[in-house]
Write a protein that holds these residues in place. Structure first.
Motif, PDB file in Angstrom:
ATOM      1  N   VAL A   1       0.844  -1.199   0.000  1.00 41.23           N
ATOM      2  CA  VAL A   1       0.000   0.000   0.000  1.00 41.23           C
ATOM      3  C   VAL A   1       0.877   1.247   0.000  1.00 41.23           C
ATOM      4  N   ILE A   2       0.280   2.361  -0.375  1.00 45.14           N
ATOM      5  CA  ILE A   2       1.024   3.619  -0.463  1.00 45.14           C
ATOM      6  C   ILE A   2       1.021   4.283   0.912  1.00 45.14           C
ATOM      7  N   GLY A   3       1.713   3.663   1.849  1.00 44.41           N
ATOM      8  CA  GLY A   3       1.688   4.131   3.234  1.00 44.41           C
ATOM      9  C   GLY A   3       0.415   3.652   3.906  1.00 44.41           C
ATOM     10  N   THR A   4       0.469   3.466   5.198  1.00 43.89           N
ATOM     11  CA  THR A   4      -0.691   2.885   5.876  1.00 43.89           C
ATOM     12  C   THR A   4      -1.807   3.884   6.122  1.00 43.89           C
ATOM     13  N   ARG A   5      -1.520   5.178   6.036  1.00 40.20           N
ATOM     14  CA  ARG A   5      -2.589   6.157   6.248  1.00 40.20           C
ATOM     15  C   ARG A   5      -3.704   5.962   5.221  1.00 40.20           C
ATOM     16  N   GLU A   6      -3.349   5.903   3.945  1.00 42.41           N
ATOM     17  CA  GLU A   6      -4.385   5.723   2.931  1.00 42.41           C
ATOM     18  C   GLU A   6      -5.012   4.339   3.034  1.00 42.41           C
ATOM     19  N   ALA A   7      -4.224   3.364   3.437  1.00 48.76           N
ATOM     20  CA  ALA A   7      -4.751   2.002   3.523  1.00 48.76           C
ATOM     21  C   ALA A   7      -5.747   1.858   4.673  1.00 48.76           C
ATOM     22  N   LEU A   8      -5.449   2.471   5.808  1.00 48.52           N
ATOM     23  CA  LEU A   8      -6.374   2.423   6.939  1.00 48.52           C
ATOM     24  C   LEU A   8      -7.713   3.036   6.557  1.00 48.52           C
ATOM     25  N   PHE A   9      -7.647   4.186   5.859  1.00 53.10           N
ATOM     26  CA  PHE A   9      -8.883   4.837   5.434  1.00 53.10           C
ATOM     27  C   PHE A   9      -9.636   3.964   4.435  1.00 53.10           C
ATOM     28  N   ALA A  10      -8.932   3.479   3.423  1.00 57.21           N
ATOM     29  CA  ALA A  10      -9.586   2.699   2.376  1.00 57.21           C
ATOM     30  C   ALA A  10     -10.164   1.396   2.917  1.00 57.21           C
ATOM     31  N   PHE A  11      -9.479   0.796   3.873  1.00 52.50           N
ATOM     32  CA  PHE A  11      -9.918  -0.491   4.412  1.00 52.50           C
ATOM     33  C   PHE A  11     -11.312  -0.372   5.015  1.00 52.50           C
ATOM     34  N   VAL A  12     -11.549   0.711   5.740  1.00 56.34           N
ATOM     35  CA  VAL A  12     -12.861   0.896   6.372  1.00 56.34           C
ATOM     36  C   VAL A  12     -13.947   1.022   5.311  1.00 56.34           C
ATOM     37  N   GLN A  13     -13.654   1.741   4.216  1.00 52.44           N
ATOM     38  CA  GLN A  13     -14.650   1.895   3.162  1.00 52.44           C
ATOM     39  C   GLN A  13     -15.008   0.546   2.542  1.00 52.44           C
ATOM     40  N   ALA A  14     -14.034  -0.348   2.470  1.00 58.07           N
ATOM     41  CA  ALA A  14     -14.283  -1.663   1.878  1.00 58.07           C
ATOM     42  C   ALA A  14     -14.995  -2.614   2.839  1.00 58.07           C
ATOM     43  N   ILE A  15     -14.808  -2.413   4.119  1.00 56.82           N
ATOM     44  CA  ILE A  15     -15.300  -3.381   5.111  1.00 56.82           C
ATOM     45  C   ILE A  15     -16.740  -3.120   5.549  1.00 56.82           C
ATOM     46  N   ILE A  16     -17.090  -1.859   5.774  1.00 56.27           N
ATOM     47  CA  ILE A  16     -18.365  -1.558   6.425  1.00 56.27           C
ATOM     48  C   ILE A  16     -19.553  -1.911   5.530  1.00 56.27           C
ATOM     49  N   ASP A  17     -20.491  -2.645   6.117  1.00 58.65           N
ATOM     50  CA  ASP A  17     -21.742  -3.013   5.454  1.00 58.65           C
ATOM     51  C   ASP A  17     -22.800  -1.999   5.886  1.00 58.65           C
ATOM     52  N   ARG A  18     -23.118  -1.059   5.004  1.00 58.47           N
ATOM     53  CA  ARG A  18     -24.067   0.000   5.332  1.00 58.47           C
ATOM     54  C   ARG A  18     -25.496  -0.520   5.488  1.00 58.47           C
ATOM     55  N   GLN A  19     -25.778  -1.713   4.963  1.00 56.62           N
ATOM     56  CA  GLN A  19     -27.129  -2.240   5.054  1.00 56.62           C
ATOM     57  C   GLN A  19     -27.444  -2.767   6.447  1.00 56.62           C
ATOM     58  N   GLN A  20     -26.386  -3.028   7.215  1.00 60.47           N
ATOM     59  CA  GLN A  20     -26.607  -3.459   8.596  1.00 60.47           C
ATOM     60  C   GLN A  20     -26.969  -2.248   9.451  1.00 60.47           C
ATOM     61  N   LYS A  21     -27.830  -2.429  10.421  1.00 60.58           N
ATOM     62  CA  LYS A  21     -28.308  -1.326  11.248  1.00 60.58           C
ATOM     63  C   LYS A  21     -27.206  -0.801  12.166  1.00 60.58           C
ATOM     64  N   ALA A  22     -26.951   0.503  12.088  1.00 62.65           N
ATOM     65  CA  ALA A  22     -26.059   1.220  13.007  1.00 62.65           C
ATOM     66  C   ALA A  22     -24.720   0.520  13.224  1.00 62.65           C
ATOM     67  N   PRO A  23     -23.922   0.333  12.158  1.00 63.63           N
ATOM     68  CA  PRO A  23     -22.627  -0.334  12.347  1.00 63.63           C
ATOM     69  C   PRO A  23     -21.675   0.499  13.201  1.00 63.63           C
ATOM     70  N   LEU A  24     -20.887  -0.188  14.022  1.00 61.41           N
ATOM     71  CA  LEU A  24     -19.893   0.454  14.882  1.00 61.41           C
ATOM     72  C   LEU A  24     -18.488   0.141  14.391  1.00 61.41           C
ATOM     73  N   VAL A  25     -17.608   1.150  14.463  1.00 63.67           N
ATOM     74  CA  VAL A  25     -16.174   0.956  14.325  1.00 63.67           C
ATOM     75  C   VAL A  25     -15.561   1.340  15.666  1.00 63.67           C
TER      76      VAL A  25
END
Length: 398
Positions: free
Chosen positions: A98-122
């Motif tokens: 990855v191009i440094g972990t800052r961008e990867a940490l951000f991108a990872f969350v976008q790929a992981i979170i299922d918005r269809q589930q009610k009130a997801p927590l990170v």
């Protein structure tokens, strides 16, 4: 515009700049910056030479997945460093540069979170690296902060998390060694989290960017994949780690790191990244191979930090409420008062910049666990760190 952008708070250094702008620093003292965690040690010369020798490869498009040789070097480093089962990491399935972990940490969350589930927590530690929060908000999730305080050795008290909160949790961020506290989670603590992830079906993202800055050569900080291996869990299910060359090898400008772990998760993350368009330039990839394959420069880097910690802590002993961290390059003193006032006055009177702890945390359970602390990054040269420590002693004595 995305309305969630309005939920993002100013970055800590924006708040710091505003704080400093209200005063004028002492003109008779040179400025010493202890606020930003940017390594100042020289990068390894052999990495720079490799980079220069391969600049012609800028003529080629890089693949999102990276060259096989880089993924192989990363896999072998992980196996050596974290005592993993030989060849347990498949470079084709378990690793992504990855191009440094800052961008990867951000991108990872976008790929992981299922918005269809009610009130997801990170869930994430508090204080924390602000990317965790921003990524959660922009992915449509709610950040849930777990306070890191002295009574728990600056490790979140996971026992206080309610079952209904675990049930809503889709992603748990941990940072070990911690930023800013320097606390290291034990393998036993990591294994408890893995069992919780199995029970409640969430993913653990372990930010381990400070893992190579430690003080005891016989006891390096354990990692999440190491905890998996000790459980006989060689598929690394629900576990993903983030590593970088920024701190380990003094190469923050190379923007080079990796994500590794659960092959199913990594396959989906690769799909996301293919569309995201985050491929590391080929000269950077080749230079990164040389860095991951060498430990001598990392050992010298650790020794330089060890020397600074020893010198600074000896000067501050008995003058400031501060302890040596488990790892990392930060000090996390308790200033016995308002951290904002302390930082502002220190800048005005001694021309030293530190970061107020409350800027790195959020109010949770009735407290801001960063309040009353400052973060000091011992990244300046040794002589500057010594001068800074002496000025701080003079400041607090008044």
């Amino acid at each position: 515009m995305n309305p969630d952008l309005n939920k993002l708070q100013p970055y800590p250094f924006e708040k710091l700049a505003e704080l400093k702008a209200a005063v004028s620093p002492a003109s008779d003292k040179s400025h010493i910056a202890l606020s930003i965690g940017e390594p100042k040690h020289l990068p390894p010369q052999f990495v720079i030479e490799t980079l220069k020798d391969n600049l012609h490869k800028l003529a080629n498009y890089p693949a999102t997945k990276g060259v096989p040789e880089l993924r192989q070097a990363i896999s072998q480093w992980l196996e050596r460093r974290f005592k993993l089962k030989p060849e347990s990491l498949d470079p084709e399935r378990h690793v992504l540069p990855v191009i440094g972990t800052r961008e990867a940490l951000f991108a990872f969350v976008q790929a992981i979170i299922d918005r269809q589930q009610k009130a997801p927590l990170v869930m994430c530690p508090n204080p924390f690296y602000q990317i965790y929060e921003g990524a959660a908000l922009l992915a449509g999730a709610e950040p849930h902060f777990l306070n890191c305080q002295a009574e728990n050795s600056y490790i979140p008290d996971f026992e206080q998390v309610a079952a209904e909160q675990w049930e809503r949790c889709q992603l748990l961020f941990i940072c070990t060694p911690g930023n800013p506290t320097g606390s290291v989670m034990s393998s036993e603590q990591l294994q408890k989290l893995i069992k919780l992830a199995d029970q409640y079906d969430f993913i653990i993202a372990s930010d381990e960017c400070y893992s190579e800055l430690y003080f005891d050569e016989e006891n390096p900080p354990p990692g999440l994949l190491q905890a998996c291996a000790e459980m006989g869990r060689h598929d690394y299910k629900r576990c993903v780690v983030f590593h970088s060359l920024s701190k380990r090898s003094n190469l923050p400008g190379l923007r080079s790191g990796f994500v590794a772990g659960d092959a199913e998760v990594m396959a989906q993350f690769l799909r996301y990244r293919t569309y995201h368009g985050c491929a590391m330039a080929l000269p950077n990839q080749i230079a990164s191979i040389t860095a991951w394959n060498d430990e001598e420069h990392v050992l010298l880097n650790r020794k330089a930090y060890q020397e600074k910690f020893s010198a600074v802590l000896e000067i501050l002993d008995g003058k400031l409420d501060v302890k040596k961290p488990d790892a990392g390059f930060y000090l996390w003193p308790n200033v016995q008062g308002c951290d904002k006032d302390f930082a502002q006055r220190l800048f005005a009177e001694q021309h030293i910049t530190v970061l107020p702890g409350q800027f790195l945390a959020r109010d949770s359970q009735g407290v801001n666990p960063g309040s009353g602390h400052i973060r000091m990054a011992l990244v300046a040269p040794l002589d500057e760190c010594i001068v800074a420590a002496k000025r701080i002693v003079d400041f607090v004595s008044k």
